[in-house]
Design a protein around this motif. Structure first.
Motif, PDB file in Angstrom:
ATOM      1  N   LYS A 125      17.296 -67.215 131.076  1.00  0.00           N
ATOM      2  CA  LYS A 125      18.146 -67.941 130.252  1.00  0.00           C
ATOM      3  C   LYS A 125      18.366 -67.179 129.660  1.00  0.00           C
ATOM      4  O   LYS A 125      18.688 -66.544 128.547  1.00  0.00           O
ATOM      5  N   TRP A 131       9.419 -67.604 121.464  1.00  0.00           N
ATOM      6  CA  TRP A 131       8.705 -66.442 120.671  1.00  0.00           C
ATOM      7  C   TRP A 131       9.032 -65.280 121.954  1.00  0.00           C
ATOM      8  O   TRP A 131       7.724 -65.162 122.958  1.00  0.00           O
TER       9      TRP A 131
ATOM     10  N   LEU B   3       8.818 -62.969 126.753  1.00  0.00           N
ATOM     11  CA  LEU B   3       9.158 -64.109 126.543  1.00  0.00           C
ATOM     12  C   LEU B   3       7.757 -65.540 126.539  1.00  0.00           C
ATOM     13  O   LEU B   3       8.029 -66.250 127.613  1.00  0.00           O
ATOM     14  N   ARG B   6       6.968 -72.501 125.554  1.00  0.00           N
ATOM     15  CA  ARG B   6       6.855 -73.036 124.599  1.00  0.00           C
ATOM     16  C   ARG B   6       5.820 -73.978 123.779  1.00  0.00           C
ATOM     17  O   ARG B   6       6.108 -75.154 125.087  1.00  0.00           O
ATOM     18  N   GLN B 124      22.940 -72.588 119.585  1.00  0.00           N
ATOM     19  CA  GLN B 124      22.008 -72.107 118.824  1.00  0.00           C
ATOM     20  C   GLN B 124      21.595 -73.603 117.957  1.00  0.00           C
ATOM     21  O   GLN B 124      20.211 -73.609 118.109  1.00  0.00           O
ATOM     22  N   GLY B 168      22.444 -75.292 123.444  1.00  0.00           N
ATOM     23  CA  GLY B 168      21.731 -74.653 123.743  1.00  0.00           C
ATOM     24  C   GLY B 168      20.826 -74.892 124.496  1.00  0.00           C
ATOM     25  O   GLY B 168      20.146 -73.695 124.293  1.00  0.00           O
ATOM     26  N   GLU B 169      20.378 -76.181 124.102  1.00  0.00           N
ATOM     27  CA  GLU B 169      18.931 -76.100 125.067  1.00  0.00           C
ATOM     28  C   GLU B 169      18.788 -77.823 125.961  1.00  0.00           C
ATOM     29  O   GLU B 169      20.049 -78.020 124.900  1.00  0.00           O
ATOM     30  N   VAL B 193      16.222 -77.980 135.597  1.00  0.00           N
ATOM     31  CA  VAL B 193      15.827 -76.614 134.541  1.00  0.00           C
ATOM     32  C   VAL B 193      16.396 -75.471 136.202  1.00  0.00           C
ATOM     33  O   VAL B 193      16.921 -74.632 135.521  1.00  0.00           O
ATOM     34  N   VAL B 196      20.762 -75.331 135.532  1.00  0.00           N
ATOM     35  CA  VAL B 196      21.906 -75.001 133.771  1.00  0.00           C
ATOM     36  C   VAL B 196      20.858 -73.355 133.235  1.00  0.00           C
ATOM     37  O   VAL B 196      19.577 -72.355 133.709  1.00  0.00           O
ATOM     38  N   ASN B 197      21.669 -73.198 132.774  1.00  0.00           N
ATOM     39  CA  ASN B 197      21.252 -71.338 132.512  1.00  0.00           C
ATOM     40  C   ASN B 197      20.664 -71.737 131.234  1.00  0.00           C
ATOM     41  O   ASN B 197      20.602 -70.506 130.387  1.00  0.00           O
ATOM     42  N   ILE B 198      21.012 -72.560 130.213  1.00  0.00           N
ATOM     43  CA  ILE B 198      20.241 -73.433 128.812  1.00  0.00           C
ATOM     44  C   ILE B 198      18.851 -72.808 129.262  1.00  0.00           C
ATOM     45  O   ILE B 198      17.858 -73.777 130.495  1.00  0.00           O
ATOM     46  N   PRO B 199      17.694 -72.775 128.098  1.00  0.00           N
ATOM     47  CA  PRO B 199      15.972 -73.316 128.135  1.00  0.00           C
ATOM     48  C   PRO B 199      16.470 -74.747 128.478  1.00  0.00           C
ATOM     49  O   PRO B 199      17.359 -76.181 127.887  1.00  0.00           O
ATOM     50  N   VAL B 200      15.292 -75.458 129.441  1.00  0.00           N
ATOM     51  CA  VAL B 200      15.350 -76.809 129.032  1.00  0.00           C
ATOM     52  C   VAL B 200      13.683 -77.644 128.484  1.00  0.00           C
ATOM     53  O   VAL B 200      12.203 -76.657 129.219  1.00  0.00           O
ATOM     54  N   ASP B 222      11.183 -74.364 130.797  1.00  0.00           N
ATOM     55  CA  ASP B 222      10.910 -73.437 129.620  1.00  0.00           C
ATOM     56  C   ASP B 222       9.888 -73.761 127.464  1.00  0.00           C
ATOM     57  O   ASP B 222       9.679 -72.700 127.455  1.00  0.00           O
TER      58      ASP B 222
END
Lengths: 214, 254
Positions: A125, A131, B3, B6, B124, B168-169, B193, B196-200, B222
């Motif tokens: 993504k 992090w 990465l 979270r 962002q 952005g998310e 998820v 899309v190409n952004i974090p979910v 993500d």
């Protein structure tokens, strides 16, 4: 002994409370100020150049407020820390916004991660958000921070250094990129130390204790 | 891949107190937001989300002060949501120390607002919150007003559109699961998820640590968000991270 002064350069791009708060927390005896006043920046012992948002807007404000001239002076005389877009602004140019000329403190370019970033068959993504590990290259600002510690990143463009000797931290997200750059009394990071918990606070503390000698 | 996934503890705040409801009703008091945010920061949370569910206007000022107090003590990213309707609301929260804002109903009523916000403040810091409910086989719809009002909008299509508009998310909450502790709705999570190409961020339904693992491994999320399992001391954030790492998920443990 009079207390030290740290100037966080405010050129109107985003909120600087976090950077200010984190610096003040790690160095209660240092006076941390958020300012756009060139005289205050010249008087400071340590200078921080933050930045968020689009590079075109950042560079436009940096030029309009003549921050580039102050930075050109500061880089020769005192410890200077660039953060996120502050780092990108120190490169020669960025391909964001159709191509933007930057300050050129470091040779190299800022490039887009791309919409087809893949690692081991898995689509990555963009923005690179979260992090990630930083592989350190010996520098006083890493003192006491374990190699490959994780820092908080949020960016869609990355620094490709032309002079690898200046890369002080290596990051990887689909491609290798410079997570930290440094030469003489300038150090600049792509991640947000002010949002990177203990590792980030340790780096900020090291910066405020740094005399600019690598 | 390096990465880390979270873990994001979420504080639902009403009139200055952290509360947690079941299916968005039935509120239970969990304490002082600043204290709780500090505790999660110390336990190794990767971010914190603060959702203001106060209905009244006066409550908003309390929220600004709380965000300021949290930002002074918490050195990880902070997202603030609830009642973000205008660019000025975003500016106010960012100035108070938030790193991102979460836009929910305002995006549904006026999708152009997401575009304007992203142009103004950068993708962002723009999170679009989606409250989805299952309405058929592999079919989820957006609901507003705490899950009471259907909109007829397909959740997956909506997520794609919001990403195009500059989010952005995405913070995806399953309204069927919220507060009921039976695990994320993995179907809608994975569908969004993978589109899309952004974090979910997956949200709604976490009752145990395996649910967090499933959110990432099966739902492909993500990031995973949870509230009550942390508020009432069932688990610490660090325990949750250790559990996920033991299941083979890349986590920040240092």
């Amino acid at each position: 002994m009079s207390s030290k002064l740290c100037a966080v350069i405010d050129y109107g791009m985003g909120n600087l409370h976090s950077a200010h708060g984190a610096l003040q927390t790690v160095a209660p005896d240092t006076k941390v100020v958020v300012t756009s006043d060139a005289e205050v920046i010249r008087k400071a012992d340590h200078v921080v150049l933050p930045g968020v948002g689009a590079i075109r807007d950042c560079m436009a404000e940096i030029r309009r407020q003549e921050i580039d001239q102050v930075v050109a002076e500061v880089r020769k005389t005192k410890p200077l820390l660039g953060i996120c877009v502050g780092l990108q602004a120190m490169m020669e140019r960025s391909e964001e916004n159709g191509g933007v000329e930057c300050m050129g403190l470091f040779p190299g370019e800022v490039k887009f991660f791309g919409n087809d970033l893949v690692e081991n068959g898995e689509k990555l993504k963009v923005p690179h958000m979260g992090w990630n590990r930083v592989e350190q290259v010996a520098h006083p600002l890493w003192a006491g921070i374990a190699d490959n510690s994780r820092f908080y990143f949020v960016h869609s463009y990355y620094v490709q250094a032309a002079n690898v000797v200046q890369v002080k931290g290596r990051g990887h997200y689909g491609v290798d990129f410079a997570a930290a750059m440094g030469e003489d009394n300038v150090f600049a990071v792509q991640f947000h130390p002010e949002k990177s918990h203990n590792a980030g606070l340790a780096l900020l503390k090291n910066f405020l204790a740094w005399d600019g000698q690598a | 891949m390096a990465l880390a996934k979270r873990i994001i503890p979420c504080l639902d705040v009403d009139k200055g107190r952290v509360v947690k409801g079941v299916n968005f009703v039935g509120i239970r008091d969990a304490g002082d937001p600043v204290e709780i945010a500090k505790r999660y920061n110390d336990q190794g949370a990767d971010e914190i989300t603060f959702l203001d569910i106060t209905a009244s206007h006066e409550g908003r000022d309390t929220t600004v002060h709380m965000v300021e107090a949290i930002a002074e003590q918490v050195f990880i990213p902070l997202t603030v949501g609830g009642g973000i309707r205008e660019l000025d609301d975003i500016r106010r929260m960012l100035n108070a120390g938030a790193d991102k804002v979460s836009i929910n109903s305002a995006a549904v009523y006026n999708p152009e607002f997401v575009k304007a916000a992203s142009d103004k403040f950068g993708a962002q810091c723009i999170v679009v919150a989606i409250d989805a409910k299952q309405v058929g086989d592999n079919h989820w719809e957006i609901f507003t007003h705490g899950g009471r009002k259907p909109t007829g909008i397909n959740a997956v299509e909506w997520a794609v559109k919001m990403a195009e508009f500059g989010a952005g998310e995405i913070l995806l909450t399953s309204m069927d699961r919220d507060g009921v502790k039976s695990g994320f709705d993995l179907g809608v999570t994975r569908a969004i998820v993978d589109s899309v190409n952004i974090p979910v961020i997956a949200s709604g339904g976490v009752g145990n640590l395996d649910h967090l693992v499933d959110g990432v491994k099966i739902g492909h999320a993500d990031a995973v968000l949870a509230a009550s399992i942390f508020h009432f001391g069932e688990y610490t954030v660090q325990q949750a991270k250790q559990h996920m790492a033991a299941a083979g998920i890349e986590m920040r443990l240092d």
